[in-house]
Design a protein around this motif. Structure first.
Motif, mmCIF file in Angstrom:
data_model
loop_
_atom_site.group_PDB
_atom_site.id
_atom_site.type_symbol
_atom_site.label_atom_id
_atom_site.label_comp_id
_atom_site.label_asym_id
_atom_site.label_seq_id
_atom_site.Cartn_x
_atom_site.Cartn_y
_atom_site.Cartn_z
ATOM 1 N N ARG A 1 40.562 47.727 47.621
ATOM 2 C CA ARG A 1 40.590 47.091 46.304
ATOM 3 C C ARG A 1 41.917 46.371 46.075
ATOM 4 O O ARG A 1 41.953 45.227 45.623
ATOM 5 N N GLU B 1 42.297 42.278 45.626
ATOM 6 C CA GLU B 1 42.917 41.675 44.434
ATOM 7 C C GLU B 1 44.079 40.761 44.832
ATOM 8 O O GLU B 1 44.245 39.685 44.263
ATOM 9 N N THR C 1 43.858 36.833 43.951
ATOM 10 C CA THR C 1 44.880 36.238 43.091
ATOM 11 C C THR C 1 45.518 35.032 43.769
ATOM 12 O O THR C 1 45.668 33.971 43.162
#
Length: 191
Positions: free
Chosen positions: A123, A127, A131
């Motif tokens: 996770r 991310e 991003t």
């Protein structure tokens, strides 16, 4: 008194990473790890506290290399459309000698549903990549490289999902021409 280590821990982690990448977590036995690393069982357990810790370290090494490479690409000077093409092409034609597929994708499927530590590791990596990709796509939208009428985060998620899909297909033995067609179609959705 403990005996000093007589092996390169980084090289052992790299060898284990390739074994897990090629065979999956469950498909890689301790004996497979011994053969891949050249270590005995006691060395694996004394150094890595077992198969699971060695897997977590191998996955961290893989993420560090692959995500690091992606972040470097996204932070570079190429136009955003070229960066995205490079990412998709890399999924179609990985570097020579790499096992097919992706250790992250394999781990998402095999371990994340029931291994909280691995799920969190994945996770955090996702991310970070999303991003960076969203930021690059937003820059491409400002520059006119990427369609400005689409949500940048959604496009980033689409790129990640497409790359994951290509890697799953590659692991399953799908013909390269099909993989290239998927990548080309994805590019048309972005610009």
């Amino acid at each position: 008194m403990a005996r000093p280590r007589t092996f390169d821990e980084d090289a052992a982690t790299d060898a284990a990473m390739r074994a897990f990448w090629a065979n999956g977590y469950e498909g890689t036995s301790t004996q497979d790890l011994c053969e891949a690393t050249g270590l005995g069982r006691s060395s694996i357990y004394n150094t890595f506290a077992g198969k699971h810790e060695l897997f977590e370290r191998s996955l961290a090494r893989y993420i560090d290399r692959k995500t690091g490479s992606t972040l470097k690409l996204l932070g570079g000077d190429l136009p955003v459309a070229a960066k995205l093409r490079t990412m998709l092409d890399g999924a179609v034609d990985p570097p020579e000698g790499e096992p097919p597929g992706c250790l992250v994708v394999n781990s998402l499927i095999e371990l994340a549903p029931h291994d909280a530590a691995v799920a969190e590791q994945l996770r955090v990596d996702e991310e970070l990549r999303l991003t960076a990709l969203t930021t690059a796509i937003e820059a491409g939208q400002r520059d006119g490289d990427i369609a400005a009428d689409k949500d940048a985060r959604s496009l980033a998620q689409f790129v990640v999902a497409t790359i994951c899909g290509i890697r799953v297909l590659a692991r399953g033995g799908t013909d390269r021409a099909v993989l290239a067609a998927v990548a080309a179609t994805a590019l048309t959705a972005l610009v």
